[in-house]
Scaffold this motif. Structure first.
Motif, PDB file in Angstrom:
ATOM      1  N   VAL A  68       1.412  -1.059   0.004  1.00  0.00           N
ATOM      2  CA  VAL A  68      -0.205   0.245  -0.054  1.00  0.00           C
ATOM      3  C   VAL A  68       0.735   1.465   0.168  1.00  0.00           C
ATOM      4  N   ALA A  69       2.144   1.225   0.673  1.00  0.00           N
ATOM      5  CA  ALA A  69       2.706   2.459   0.730  1.00  0.00           C
ATOM      6  C   ALA A  69       3.281   2.243  -0.762  1.00  0.00           C
ATOM      7  N   ILE A  70       4.143   1.749  -1.072  1.00  0.00           N
ATOM      8  CA  ILE A  70       4.861   1.750  -1.972  1.00  0.00           C
ATOM      9  C   ILE A  70       3.692   1.671  -3.623  1.00  0.00           C
ATOM     10  N   GLY A  71       2.035   1.153  -3.451  1.00  0.00           N
ATOM     11  CA  GLY A  71       1.236   1.798  -4.766  1.00  0.00           C
ATOM     12  C   GLY A  71       1.374   3.083  -4.094  1.00  0.00           C
ATOM     13  N   LEU A  72       0.820   4.155  -3.163  1.00  0.00           N
ATOM     14  CA  LEU A  72       0.490   5.388  -2.937  1.00  0.00           C
ATOM     15  C   LEU A  72       1.588   6.516  -3.126  1.00  0.00           C
ATOM     16  N   GLY A  73       2.905   5.372  -3.341  1.00  0.00           N
ATOM     17  CA  GLY A  73       4.076   6.412  -3.792  1.00  0.00           C
ATOM     18  C   GLY A  73       4.150   6.272  -5.086  1.00  0.00           C
ATOM     19  N   PHE A  74       3.969   5.519  -6.017  1.00  0.00           N
ATOM     20  CA  PHE A  74       3.821   5.006  -7.108  1.00  0.00           C
ATOM     21  C   PHE A  74       2.352   6.395  -7.617  1.00  0.00           C
ATOM     22  N   ALA A  75       1.145   6.975  -6.932  1.00  0.00           N
ATOM     23  CA  ALA A  75       0.441   7.387  -7.491  1.00  0.00           C
ATOM     24  C   ALA A  75       0.528   8.589  -6.934  1.00  0.00           C
ATOM     25  N   ALA A  79       1.148  11.407  -9.872  1.00  0.00           N
ATOM     26  CA  ALA A  79       0.340  13.200  -9.865  1.00  0.00           C
ATOM     27  C   ALA A  79       1.206  13.820  -9.763  1.00  0.00           C
ATOM     28  N   LEU A  80       2.170  13.697  -9.644  1.00  0.00           N
ATOM     29  CA  LEU A  80       2.376  15.179  -9.756  1.00  0.00           C
ATOM     30  C   LEU A  80       3.792  15.303 -11.241  1.00  0.00           C
ATOM     31  N   GLY A  81       3.452  14.163 -11.874  1.00  0.00           N
ATOM     32  CA  GLY A  81       3.716  14.100 -13.314  1.00  0.00           C
ATOM     33  C   GLY A  81       5.327  14.028 -13.122  1.00  0.00           C
ATOM     34  N   TRP A  82       5.994  13.373 -11.915  1.00  0.00           N
ATOM     35  CA  TRP A  82       7.350  12.816 -12.095  1.00  0.00           C
ATOM     36  C   TRP A  82       7.696  11.714 -12.766  1.00  0.00           C
ATOM     37  N   THR A  83       8.256  11.604 -13.912  1.00  0.00           N
ATOM     38  CA  THR A  83       8.018  10.170 -15.007  1.00  0.00           C
ATOM     39  C   THR A  83       9.123   9.995 -15.489  1.00  0.00           C
ATOM     40  N   ARG A  84      10.525  11.048 -14.113  1.00  0.00           N
ATOM     41  CA  ARG A  84      11.701   9.802 -15.191  1.00  0.00           C
ATOM     42  C   ARG A  84      12.382   9.982 -13.633  1.00  0.00           C
ATOM     43  N   PRO A  85      13.162   9.168 -13.265  1.00  0.00           N
ATOM     44  CA  PRO A  85      13.576   8.953 -11.575  1.00  0.00           C
ATOM     45  C   PRO A  85      14.581   9.417 -11.493  1.00  0.00           C
ATOM     46  N   THR A  86      14.114  10.292 -10.346  1.00  0.00           N
ATOM     47  CA  THR A  86      15.077  10.996  -9.477  1.00  0.00           C
ATOM     48  C   THR A  86      15.507  11.075  -8.386  1.00  0.00           C
ATOM     49  N   PRO A  87      16.424  11.430  -7.772  1.00  0.00           N
ATOM     50  CA  PRO A  87      16.790  11.813  -6.506  1.00  0.00           C
ATOM     51  C   PRO A  87      15.271  11.573  -5.732  1.00  0.00           C
ATOM     52  N   GLY A  88      14.571  12.773  -5.777  1.00  0.00           N
ATOM     53  CA  GLY A  88      13.397  12.677  -5.058  1.00  0.00           C
ATOM     54  C   GLY A  88      12.403  12.087  -5.325  1.00  0.00           C
ATOM     55  N   SER A  89      12.467  11.624  -6.651  1.00  0.00           N
ATOM     56  CA  SER A  89      11.272  10.107  -6.876  1.00  0.00           C
ATOM     57  C   SER A  89      11.730   9.195  -5.257  1.00  0.00           C
ATOM     58  N   ILE A  90      12.909   9.066  -5.532  1.00  0.00           N
ATOM     59  CA  ILE A  90      13.190   7.544  -5.546  1.00  0.00           C
ATOM     60  C   ILE A  90      13.530   7.895  -3.795  1.00  0.00           C
TER      61      ILE A  90
END
Length: 112
Positions: A68-75, A79-90
């Motif tokens: 659930v936590a990982i799913g929430l993270g990907f959601a 929603a934020l429109g982050w499509t590339r892996p960045t330090p912030g997304s990780i």
């Protein structure tokens, strides 16, 4: 991603996880067989089986909270429109995973 590359990566990973799961199941079965074969008191054996069932139930809780936590993270990433892996997304995924583990710890420490 190239489909050939995906197969070359996915199949060995799946095989590794299947072998690991089978080894763990075999090890658990051998341990239970030895406990039943030797003269272990029946009360101790019943307690071990109850503890094992409780651990399996808590394992399901841990995996449920984790997913659930990982799913929430990907959601949130979507929603934020982050499509590339960045330090912030990780970092967002790591924070939510850690929060899920802390929630699991809090829930299980109350029951003990």
């Amino acid at each position: 991603m190239d489909p050939i590359f995906a197969k070359q990566t996915l199949i060995p990973l799946a095989l590794f996880f299947c072998i690991t799961f089978a080894f763990k199941a075999l090890l658990d079965a051998v341990t239970r067989y030895r406990l039943m074969k030797e003269s272990v008191p029946e009360a101790l054996l019943a307690e071990l089986l109850r503890h094992d069932a409780a651990q399996r139930r808590l394992s399901s809780l841990r995996w449920g909270i984790f997913l659930v936590a990982i799913g929430l993270g990907f959601a949130l990433l979507q929603a934020l429109g982050w499509t590339r892996p960045t330090p912030g997304s990780i970092a967002l995924l790591a924070i939510l995973t850690g929060a899920g583990q802390l929630i699991y710890f809090r829930l299980t420490s109350r029951s003990v």
